[in-house]
Motif scaffolding. Structure first.
Motif, PDB file in Angstrom:
ATOM      1  N   SER A 164      -8.869  -8.988  -0.683  1.00 26.15           N
ATOM      2  CA  SER A 164      -8.030  -9.850  -1.524  1.00 26.15           C
ATOM      3  C   SER A 164      -8.329  -9.737  -3.023  1.00 26.15           C
ATOM      4  O   SER A 164      -7.551 -10.201  -3.850  1.00 26.15           O
ATOM      5  CB  SER A 164      -8.159 -11.300  -1.072  1.00 26.15           C
ATOM      6  N   TRP A 165      -9.464  -9.122  -3.385  1.00 27.47           N
ATOM      7  CA  TRP A 165      -9.774  -8.976  -4.824  1.00 27.47           C
ATOM      8  C   TRP A 165      -9.736  -7.508  -5.245  1.00 27.47           C
ATOM      9  O   TRP A 165     -10.381  -7.084  -6.172  1.00 27.47           O
ATOM     10  CB  TRP A 165     -11.152  -9.607  -5.133  1.00 27.47           C
ATOM     11  N   ILE A 166      -8.950  -6.734  -4.532  1.00 27.63           N
ATOM     12  CA  ILE A 166      -8.802  -5.304  -4.840  1.00 27.63           C
ATOM     13  C   ILE A 166      -7.334  -5.051  -5.131  1.00 27.63           C
ATOM     14  O   ILE A 166      -6.486  -5.221  -4.236  1.00 27.63           O
ATOM     15  CB  ILE A 166      -9.248  -4.431  -3.647  1.00 27.63           C
ATOM     16  N   THR A 167      -7.011  -4.704  -6.345  1.00 32.51           N
ATOM     17  CA  THR A 167      -5.609  -4.405  -6.658  1.00 32.51           C
ATOM     18  C   THR A 167      -5.512  -3.399  -7.800  1.00 32.51           C
ATOM     19  O   THR A 167      -6.456  -3.233  -8.583  1.00 32.51           O
ATOM     20  CB  THR A 167      -4.817  -5.701  -6.961  1.00 32.51           C
ATOM     21  N   GLY A 168      -4.384  -2.711  -7.852  1.00 30.12           N
ATOM     22  CA  GLY A 168      -4.123  -1.754  -8.926  1.00 30.12           C
ATOM     23  C   GLY A 168      -4.930  -0.469  -8.796  1.00 30.12           C
ATOM     24  O   GLY A 168      -5.000   0.326  -9.735  1.00 30.12           O
ATOM     25  N   GLN A 169      -5.523  -0.234  -7.637  1.00 30.87           N
ATOM     26  CA  GLN A 169      -6.417   0.923  -7.462  1.00 30.87           C
ATOM     27  C   GLN A 169      -5.728   2.061  -6.701  1.00 30.87           C
ATOM     28  O   GLN A 169      -4.788   1.836  -5.950  1.00 30.87           O
ATOM     29  CB  GLN A 169      -7.680   0.504  -6.680  1.00 30.87           C
ATOM     30  N   THR A 170      -6.261   3.252  -6.905  1.00 29.95           N
ATOM     31  CA  THR A 170      -5.872   4.401  -6.078  1.00 29.95           C
ATOM     32  C   THR A 170      -7.143   4.960  -5.470  1.00 29.95           C
ATOM     33  O   THR A 170      -8.065   5.332  -6.198  1.00 29.95           O
ATOM     34  CB  THR A 170      -5.178   5.491  -6.920  1.00 29.95           C
ATOM     35  N   TYR A 171      -7.205   4.946  -4.154  1.00 30.40           N
ATOM     36  CA  TYR A 171      -8.379   5.462  -3.441  1.00 30.40           C
ATOM     37  C   TYR A 171      -8.025   6.767  -2.754  1.00 30.40           C
ATOM     38  O   TYR A 171      -6.962   6.883  -2.140  1.00 30.40           O
ATOM     39  CB  TYR A 171      -8.856   4.453  -2.386  1.00 30.40           C
ATOM     40  N   ALA A 172      -8.932   7.725  -2.831  1.00 25.63           N
ATOM     41  CA  ALA A 172      -8.673   9.027  -2.211  1.00 25.63           C
ATOM     42  C   ALA A 172      -9.295   9.110  -0.820  1.00 25.63           C
ATOM     43  O   ALA A 172     -10.411   8.652  -0.593  1.00 25.63           O
ATOM     44  CB  ALA A 172      -9.239  10.128  -3.087  1.00 25.63           C
ATOM     45  N   ILE A 173      -8.541   9.693   0.087  1.00 25.62           N
ATOM     46  CA  ILE A 173      -9.073  10.083   1.405  1.00 25.62           C
ATOM     47  C   ILE A 173      -8.845  11.587   1.459  1.00 25.62           C
ATOM     48  O   ILE A 173      -7.714  12.046   1.678  1.00 25.62           O
ATOM     49  CB  ILE A 173      -8.323   9.377   2.550  1.00 25.62           C
ATOM     50  N   ILE A 181       0.874  -1.183   0.000  1.00 26.44           N
ATOM     51  CA  ILE A 181       0.000   0.000   0.000  1.00 26.44           C
ATOM     52  C   ILE A 181       0.905   1.226   0.000  1.00 26.44           C
ATOM     53  O   ILE A 181       1.776   1.363   0.870  1.00 26.44           O
ATOM     54  CB  ILE A 181      -0.907   0.002   1.246  1.00 26.44           C
ATOM     55  N   THR A 182       0.738   2.072  -0.996  1.00 20.82           N
ATOM     56  CA  THR A 182       1.620   3.238  -1.147  1.00 20.82           C
ATOM     57  C   THR A 182       0.806   4.512  -0.956  1.00 20.82           C
ATOM     58  O   THR A 182      -0.266   4.671  -1.554  1.00 20.82           O
ATOM     59  CB  THR A 182       2.292   3.201  -2.536  1.00 20.82           C
ATOM     60  N   ILE A 183       1.325   5.382  -0.116  1.00 19.40           N
ATOM     61  CA  ILE A 183       0.633   6.642   0.153  1.00 19.40           C
ATOM     62  C   ILE A 183       1.058   7.672  -0.895  1.00 19.40           C
ATOM     63  O   ILE A 183       2.241   8.025  -0.992  1.00 19.40           O
ATOM     64  CB  ILE A 183       0.964   7.174   1.570  1.00 19.40           C
ATOM     65  N   VAL A 184       0.094   8.099  -1.697  1.00 14.95           N
ATOM     66  CA  VAL A 184       0.377   9.117  -2.702  1.00 14.95           C
ATOM     67  C   VAL A 184      -0.418  10.378  -2.355  1.00 14.95           C
ATOM     68  O   VAL A 184      -0.854  10.540  -1.208  1.00 14.95           O
ATOM     69  CB  VAL A 184       0.119   8.593  -4.134  1.00 14.95           C
ATOM     70  N   SER A 185      -0.578  11.277  -3.301  1.00 15.56           N
ATOM     71  CA  SER A 185      -1.121  12.586  -2.929  1.00 15.56           C
ATOM     72  C   SER A 185      -2.057  13.133  -3.996  1.00 15.56           C
ATOM     73  O   SER A 185      -1.804  12.978  -5.197  1.00 15.56           O
ATOM     74  CB  SER A 185       0.035  13.568  -2.725  1.00 15.56           C
ATOM     75  N   ASP A 186      -3.084  13.818  -3.529  1.00 17.10           N
ATOM     76  CA  ASP A 186      -3.957  14.529  -4.465  1.00 17.10           C
ATOM     77  C   ASP A 186      -3.198  15.621  -5.205  1.00 17.10           C
ATOM     78  O   ASP A 186      -3.649  16.086  -6.251  1.00 17.10           O
ATOM     79  CB  ASP A 186      -5.147  15.142  -3.709  1.00 17.10           C
ATOM     80  N   ALA A 187      -2.055  16.033  -4.653  1.00 14.04           N
ATOM     81  CA  ALA A 187      -1.249  17.052  -5.346  1.00 14.04           C
ATOM     82  C   ALA A 187      -0.847  16.551  -6.727  1.00 14.04           C
ATOM     83  O   ALA A 187      -0.690  17.352  -7.655  1.00 14.04           O
ATOM     84  CB  ALA A 187      -0.007  17.390  -4.531  1.00 14.04           C
ATOM     85  N   SER A 188      -0.705  15.221  -6.873  1.00 11.04           N
ATOM     86  CA  SER A 188      -0.353  14.706  -8.197  1.00 11.04           C
ATOM     87  C   SER A 188      -1.596  14.353  -8.997  1.00 11.04           C
ATOM     88  O   SER A 188      -1.671  14.663 -10.185  1.00 11.04           O
ATOM     89  CB  SER A 188       0.572  13.498  -8.089  1.00 11.04           C
ATOM     90  N   ARG A 189      -2.612  13.768  -8.367  1.00  9.51           N
ATOM     91  CA  ARG A 189      -3.814  13.372  -9.127  1.00  9.51           C
ATOM     92  C   ARG A 189      -4.532  14.601  -9.647  1.00  9.51           C
ATOM     93  O   ARG A 189      -5.054  14.629 -10.752  1.00  9.51           O
ATOM     94  CB  ARG A 189      -4.771  12.569  -8.239  1.00  9.51           C
ATOM     95  N   TYR A 190      -4.586  15.631  -8.821  1.00  6.47           N
ATOM     96  CA  TYR A 190      -5.379  16.817  -9.143  1.00  6.47           C
ATOM     97  C   TYR A 190      -4.517  17.868  -9.838  1.00  6.47           C
ATOM     98  O   TYR A 190      -5.013  18.710 -10.581  1.00  6.47           O
ATOM     99  CB  TYR A 190      -5.945  17.361  -7.826  1.00  6.47           C
ATOM    100  N   GLY A 191      -3.201  17.825  -9.586  1.00  7.93           N
ATOM    101  CA  GLY A 191      -2.298  18.769 -10.225  1.00  7.93           C
ATOM    102  C   GLY A 191      -2.187  20.080  -9.479  1.00  7.93           C
ATOM    103  O   GLY A 191      -2.389  21.149 -10.063  1.00  7.93           O
ATOM    104  N   ASP A 192      -1.898  20.019  -8.177  1.00  6.38           N
ATOM    105  CA  ASP A 192      -1.718  21.275  -7.432  1.00  6.38           C
ATOM    106  C   ASP A 192      -0.567  22.085  -8.019  1.00  6.38           C
ATOM    107  O   ASP A 192       0.469  21.519  -8.406  1.00  6.38           O
ATOM    108  CB  ASP A 192      -1.407  20.975  -5.957  1.00  6.38           C
ATOM    109  N   ALA A 193      -0.732  23.403  -8.051  1.00  6.85           N
ATOM    110  CA  ALA A 193       0.322  24.282  -8.567  1.00  6.85           C
ATOM    111  C   ALA A 193       1.462  24.398  -7.563  1.00  6.85           C
ATOM    112  O   ALA A 193       1.273  24.185  -6.365  1.00  6.85           O
ATOM    113  CB  ALA A 193      -0.258  25.669  -8.844  1.00  6.85           C
ATOM    114  N   LYS A 194       2.624  24.708  -8.058  1.00  3.07           N
ATOM    115  CA  LYS A 194       3.815  25.050  -7.267  1.00  3.07           C
ATOM    116  C   LYS A 194       4.407  23.877  -6.487  1.00  3.07           C
ATOM    117  O   LYS A 194       5.196  24.086  -5.566  1.00  3.07           O
ATOM    118  CB  LYS A 194       3.519  26.210  -6.312  1.00  3.07           C
ATOM    119  N   VAL A 195       4.004  22.659  -6.819  1.00  2.00           N
ATOM    120  CA  VAL A 195       4.615  21.494  -6.171  1.00  2.00           C
ATOM    121  C   VAL A 195       4.978  20.449  -7.236  1.00  2.00           C
ATOM    122  O   VAL A 195       4.863  19.243  -6.996  1.00  2.00           O
ATOM    123  CB  VAL A 195       3.695  20.866  -5.088  1.00  2.00           C
TER     124      VAL A 195
END
Ligand SMILES: NC(=O)c1ccc[n+]([C@@H]2O[C@H](COP(=O)([O-])OP(=O)(O)OC[C@H]3O[C@@H](n4cnc5c(N)ncnc54)[C@H](O)[C@@H]3O)[C@@H](O)[C@H]2O)c1
Length: 260
Positions: free
Chosen positions: A243-252, A143-157
């Motif tokens: 066990s049947w969930i893979t390759g997904q990105t879920y937002a919190i 499980i990898t923690i990513v960021s809405d800054a990349s999915r949404y495209g926040d400016a200046k980061v």
């Protein structure tokens, strides 16, 4: 009807777990019964969280290493032993926290490498070190923690956004390769969370106050997140229930973005 997540007998590593989101995830995985390897680049911070888990009756050990250094990662995970659950949480710009926001046109290419080193190469190093021993055992969770800054495209980061997008792409590719071995690989994308890094006092300039107002107005649930908001989904994804969930990105993210 009662419902619980049981990770008894599972061995997990959470990177960058000395504070913030990683610490909260480590405490919750331990509460669910997993043995937690608490990683941080700062050994004393890992030790502190191990003490917290032990005091609460959980099982934990400190696994200090720098995720940007593959030799350290391999040695650290090797000493820990087989990993069932890997949470790639170490991120931002490394131990310094988060660098000042900066226009892309002003960004210094040399500064990009620190974002890539932690958020992308750190994820690759830990996944590369942990997955091979999951394959013969026929079970694993990444499980990898990513960021809405990349999915949404926040400016200046831009360097951070690019590195996190790379980590998500890496995870989708690995997910396709290892699903047949009972290993799932997913990402959890966070909106802004109040953690020691993001809660650092900022100058109360009119621009900063206006930026905060505009940012909060984009959250359907009008508050910033806290680390505890992240723990339920991560623990669920780590469990046999997912066990049947893979390759997904879920937002919190309090509704910052909606998905189809
Ligand atoms: N806080 C937010 O608003 C937010 C939003 C979106 C995504 N995220 C992501 O969530 C994750 C956790 O964020 P946070 O705010 O809790 O982080 P944080 O900066 O508060 O804590 C990060 C921890 O990682 C450790 N660390 C840093 N570099 C390391 C390295 N090279 N090797 C090992 N450990 C290292 C630090 O010592 C620290 O204890 C990160 O991946 C971050 O990018 C955070």
């Amino acid at each position: 009807m009662s419902f619980s997540i049981d990770l008894e007998g599972r061995r997990s590593i959470v990177t960058g777990a000395g504070q913030g989101v990683g610490r909260a995830i480590a405490l919750t995985l331990a509460e669910a019964g997993a043995h937690v390897g608490v990683n941080d680049i700062v050994p004393a911070m890992a030790d502190g969280v191990v003490e917290e888990i032990s005091a609460a009756g959980g099982q934990a050990s400190a696994v200090p290493f720098d995720v940007t250094d593959f030799a350290q990662v391999e040695a650290g995970i090797g000493r820990f032993g087989d990993v069932d659950i890997l949470v790639n949480n170490a991120g931002n710009a490394g131990a310094e926290g988060f660098a000042e926001r900066c226009d892309f046109s002003d960004s210094n290419p040399a500064d990009w490498s620190r974002y890539f080193a932690v958020n992308l190469f750190g994820t690759m190093h830990c996944t590369r070190a942990a997955v091979p021993s999951m394959i013969p055992r026929g079970w694993g969770r990444v499980i990898t923690i990513v960021s809405d800054a990349s999915r949404y495209g926040d400016a200046k980061v831009a360097p951070y956004a690019a590195a996190k997008a790379g980590a998500a792409g890496l995870c989708r590719s690995v997910a396709r390769e290892v699903g047949r071995y009972g290993i799932t690989v997913n990402c959890v994308s966070l909106g802004t969370m109040v953690t020691p890094t993001t809660a650092k006092p900022k100058p109360e300039t009119p621009e900063a106050i206006e930026r905060e107002r505009r940012t909060l107005s984009r959250y359907v649930i009008r508050r910033r997140g806290v680390p505890e908001d992240a723990v339920g989904l991560v623990t669920f994804l780590a469990s046999p229930l997912a066990s049947w969930i893979t390759g997904q990105t879920y937002a919190i993210n309090g509704g910052y973005t909606f998905s189809l």
